[in-house]
Design a protein around this motif. Structure first.
Motif, PDB file in Angstrom:
ATOM      1  N   THR A 113       0.973  -1.244  -0.017  1.00 29.96           N
ATOM      2  CA  THR A 113      -0.051   0.094   0.025  1.00 29.96           C
ATOM      3  C   THR A 113       0.858   1.330  -0.332  1.00 29.96           C
ATOM      4  N   ARG A 114       0.287   2.571   0.108  1.00 29.89           N
ATOM      5  CA  ARG A 114       0.866   3.628  -0.061  1.00 29.89           C
ATOM      6  C   ARG A 114       0.903   4.366   1.461  1.00 29.89           C
ATOM      7  N   LEU A 115       2.093   5.065   1.527  1.00 26.39           N
ATOM      8  CA  LEU A 115       2.326   6.124   2.652  1.00 26.39           C
ATOM      9  C   LEU A 115       3.053   7.487   2.219  1.00 26.39           C
ATOM     10  N   SER A 116       2.573   8.443   2.479  1.00 19.46           N
ATOM     11  CA  SER A 116       3.170   9.801   2.032  1.00 19.46           C
ATOM     12  C   SER A 116       3.162  10.637   3.188  1.00 19.46           C
ATOM     13  N   PHE A 117       4.259  11.501   3.419  1.00 15.55           N
ATOM     14  CA  PHE A 117       4.295  12.559   4.320  1.00 15.55           C
ATOM     15  C   PHE A 117       4.276  13.977   3.332  1.00 15.55           C
ATOM     16  N   ASP A 118       4.483  13.802   2.143  1.00 14.33           N
ATOM     17  CA  ASP A 118       4.639  15.025   1.256  1.00 14.33           C
ATOM     18  C   ASP A 118       4.254  14.444  -0.161  1.00 14.33           C
ATOM     19  N   PRO A 119       3.009  14.806  -0.635  1.00 13.88           N
ATOM     20  CA  PRO A 119       2.313  13.953  -1.944  1.00 13.88           C
ATOM     21  C   PRO A 119       3.201  14.799  -3.138  1.00 13.88           C
ATOM     22  N   LYS A 120       4.124  15.776  -2.988  1.00 14.14           N
ATOM     23  CA  LYS A 120       4.948  15.986  -3.901  1.00 14.14           C
ATOM     24  C   LYS A 120       6.085  14.910  -4.252  1.00 14.14           C
ATOM     25  N   ARG A 121       6.201  14.082  -3.319  1.00 19.32           N
ATOM     26  CA  ARG A 121       7.292  13.015  -3.415  1.00 19.32           C
ATOM     27  C   ARG A 121       6.488  11.727  -3.687  1.00 19.32           C
ATOM     28  N   ASP A 135       3.725  -0.671  17.199  1.00 18.06           N
ATOM     29  CA  ASP A 135       3.330  -1.946  17.647  1.00 18.06           C
ATOM     30  C   ASP A 135       3.932  -3.122  16.640  1.00 18.06           C
ATOM     31  N   HIS A 136       4.657  -2.890  15.797  1.00 21.40           N
ATOM     32  CA  HIS A 136       5.367  -3.788  14.917  1.00 21.40           C
ATOM     33  C   HIS A 136       4.362  -4.526  14.113  1.00 21.40           C
ATOM     34  N   THR A 137       3.342  -3.815  13.343  1.00 21.75           N
ATOM     35  CA  THR A 137       2.402  -4.424  12.524  1.00 21.75           C
ATOM     36  C   THR A 137       2.672  -4.353  10.946  1.00 21.75           C
ATOM     37  N   SER A 138       3.290  -3.195  10.837  1.00 23.01           N
ATOM     38  CA  SER A 138       3.870  -2.794   9.324  1.00 23.01           C
ATOM     39  C   SER A 138       5.059  -2.344   9.096  1.00 23.01           C
ATOM     40  N   LEU A 139       5.680  -2.143   8.160  1.00 27.40           N
ATOM     41  CA  LEU A 139       6.944  -1.599   7.589  1.00 27.40           C
ATOM     42  C   LEU A 139       6.825  -0.732   6.363  1.00 27.40           C
ATOM     43  N   SER A 140       7.550  -0.008   6.262  1.00 29.01           N
ATOM     44  CA  SER A 140       7.340   1.107   4.960  1.00 29.01           C
ATOM     45  C   SER A 140       8.700   1.594   4.613  1.00 29.01           C
ATOM     46  N   GLY A 141       9.043   1.382   3.133  1.00 31.11           N
ATOM     47  CA  GLY A 141      10.228   1.547   2.537  1.00 31.11           C
ATOM     48  C   GLY A 141      10.073   2.721   1.448  1.00 31.11           C
ATOM     49  N   PRO A 142      11.215   3.513   0.928  1.00 30.08           N
ATOM     50  CA  PRO A 142      11.231   4.622  -0.132  1.00 30.08           C
ATOM     51  C   PRO A 142      10.848   3.830  -1.411  1.00 30.08           C
ATOM     52  N   TYR A 143       9.941   4.572  -2.024  1.00 33.19           N
ATOM     53  CA  TYR A 143       9.984   3.917  -3.746  1.00 33.19           C
ATOM     54  C   TYR A 143      11.015   4.594  -4.461  1.00 33.19           C
ATOM     55  N   LEU A 144      11.737   3.636  -5.031  1.00 36.78           N
ATOM     56  CA  LEU A 144      12.978   4.085  -5.638  1.00 36.78           C
ATOM     57  C   LEU A 144      12.969   4.293  -7.069  1.00 36.78           C
ATOM     58  N   GLU A 145      12.985   5.851  -7.443  1.00 35.47           N
ATOM     59  CA  GLU A 145      12.974   6.451  -8.737  1.00 35.47           C
ATOM     60  C   GLU A 145      14.127   7.120  -9.184  1.00 35.47           C
ATOM     61  N   THR A 146      14.146   8.330  -9.957  1.00 33.39           N
ATOM     62  CA  THR A 146      15.225   9.037 -10.326  1.00 33.39           C
ATOM     63  C   THR A 146      16.093   9.180  -9.484  1.00 33.39           C
ATOM     64  N   VAL A 147      16.050   9.667  -8.281  1.00 35.86           N
ATOM     65  CA  VAL A 147      17.110  10.267  -7.359  1.00 35.86           C
ATOM     66  C   VAL A 147      17.866   9.118  -6.931  1.00 35.86           C
ATOM     67  N   SER A 191       5.252   8.285  -2.953  1.00 36.54           N
ATOM     68  CA  SER A 191       4.630   7.634  -1.605  1.00 36.54           C
ATOM     69  C   SER A 191       5.482   6.345  -1.518  1.00 36.54           C
ATOM     70  N   MET A 192       5.422   6.266  -0.104  1.00 34.11           N
ATOM     71  CA  MET A 192       6.294   4.994   0.358  1.00 34.11           C
ATOM     72  C   MET A 192       5.645   3.894  -0.140  1.00 34.11           C
ATOM     73  N   LEU A 193       6.527   2.622  -0.053  1.00 30.79           N
ATOM     74  CA  LEU A 193       5.711   1.477  -0.273  1.00 30.79           C
ATOM     75  C   LEU A 193       5.600   0.926   1.467  1.00 30.79           C
ATOM     76  N   THR A 194       4.500   0.082   1.712  1.00 24.88           N
ATOM     77  CA  THR A 194       4.003  -0.233   2.960  1.00 24.88           C
ATOM     78  C   THR A 194       3.556  -1.813   2.959  1.00 24.88           C
ATOM     79  N   ILE A 195       4.164  -2.687   3.757  1.00 24.01           N
ATOM     80  CA  ILE A 195       3.635  -3.982   3.782  1.00 24.01           C
ATOM     81  C   ILE A 195       3.339  -4.302   5.205  1.00 24.01           C
TER      82      ILE A 195
END
Length: 395
Positions: A323-331, A371-383, A333-337
């Protein structure tokens, strides 16, 4: 580990580090904590930042409070401009933010590795963008399962380092080097596993240990010699690159720097056997940039340390479609599982099959729920791709 809220009614998320360099007890490393800065008032200039450590704006970049003058050197005019950087621009940036990690012979031993710890979470202070198109409901938790031994058939391992206040560890992955096919010495991890973020310096004594505890010699609380903990040697970091966003903004609570929380290390073997890391490990994985979100089914791998884990075993969570997680919609969204892995799994690779069926790295563990129920990681693109291209070409 900085924290955020997914929504007003949701459980608190522990964001920013699963190693956690922003808050620590006596046993954990400490780093550049603090919170993300509010938008500056009209008329605020970068000169205030340079002179007094206040917040400011350079072009389209809003700077957090307390940013050191040194971090202003080499910045793009805006984060959008960063996507157009070439090798020379990355090289100019790196030359102003030098990583220095001289090899200290016999520094890392089983006791020091065993004493390295993640730090405690920081209190929640911020919220991500409340946009259903950017931040999805949290996925169902997935229970981590042990990765079958031998780990020597895996590209995974542990990262150890010294930071102000103690020693820390993370997880990491051997990735392919586009400039040196079949002979990669590149390791992918999280940005917060090499640098605490704004106001800080690169960690010291930074090493990668592939196939850590491959034989299980230190499992169950047993003591084991270094040869058993590091069967393929200890590989010291020679060069490191992370995103400018992490160096400038990272280490706050709930900030958008988490969306660029990645790092790549070039390493060398202390024994100088003549073989590359990829040849020694027996393989490396490609990095799948701009992977289509609707085609990705991700499995996160790492060495979680907090209970019920102990940092000695390699685990994985088969999280399915993120799923998606975002702190800044201009960037991006992170991946979440869904995943119950704890601190120590930070920096560990997220793997997904490409259209040809081969596994590739699509992210790394950056943040997770308290609570250790999910992890999130960066979406890897141009940068992220630019960073890999720079360190691959860097001599």
């Amino acid at each position: 580990m900085p924290a955020i809220h997914r929504s007003a009614a949701a459980a608190v998320l522990a964001a920013g580090t699963l190693f956690a360099v922003t808050a620590c007890g006596p046993d954990g490393p400490s780093g550049g904590g603090g919170t993300a800065a509010p938008p500056p008032s009209p008329g605020t200039s970068a000169s205030a930042t340079a002179a007094g450590g206040g917040s400011g704006v350079i072009g389209g970049i809003t700077l957090p409070t307390g940013i050191p003058t040194s971090l202003l050197e080499g910045l793009p005019k805006s984060w959008d401009d960063l996507t157009r950087w070439k090798f020379e621009d990355w090289d100019n940036w790196a030359s102003k933010h030098v990583f220095n990690n001289p090899i200290v012979k016999d520094f890392w031993n089983p006791d020091k590795m065993g004493d390295s710890k993640p730090a405690d979470p920081a209190p929640p202070t911020a919220k991500p963008a409340d946009d259903a198109g950017v931040t999805d409901p949290e996925p169902a938790v997935v229970k981590a399962v042990p990765v079958p031994r031998p780990y020597t058939k895996q590209p995974s391992g542990k990262v150890f380092f010294s930071a102000e206040g103690g020693r820390g560890n993370c997880s990491a992955t051997v990735v392919q080097d586009p400039a040196h096919p079949g002979k990669s010495n590149l390791v992918w991890t999280a940005g917060h596993c090499v640098h605490p973020g704004k106001g800080g310096n690169y960690f010291k004594d930074l090493v990668f240990v592939p196939a850590y505890n491959n034989s299980g010699a230190s499992s169950g609380g047993k003591k084991a010699p270094l040869a058993d903990l590091a069967p393929l040697g200890t590989w010291w970091a020679k060069d490191v690159v992370t995103s400018p966003q992490w160096l400038v903004e990272g280490g706050g609570t709930g900030d958008a720097a988490n969306q660029y929380d990645f790092a790549i290390m070039r390493v060398s073997n202390q024994t100088d056997s003549g073989k590359s890391l990829e040849e020694t490990v027996g393989g490396a994985v490609p990095v799948w940039f701009d992977a289509p979100r609707d085609k990705v089914t991700a499995t996160a791998v790492g060495y979680p340390l907090y209970k019920p884990f102990d940092g000695q075993e390699l685990y994985k969570c088969e999280g399915g479609k993120p799923t998606r997680l975002s702190f800044d919609p201009k960037r991006p969204s992170m991946l979440t599982i869904g995943c119950n892995m704890t601190q120590g799994s930070s920096g560990g690779g997220w793997f997904a099959p490409m259209p040809d069926g081969k596994l590739a790295l699509v992210s790394n563990t950056s943040i997770g729920t308290q609570d250790h129920t999910s992890l999130s990681g960066p979406y890897l693109e141009t940068v992220a791709k630019q960073a890999l291209d720079w360190i691959a070409k860097k001599k």
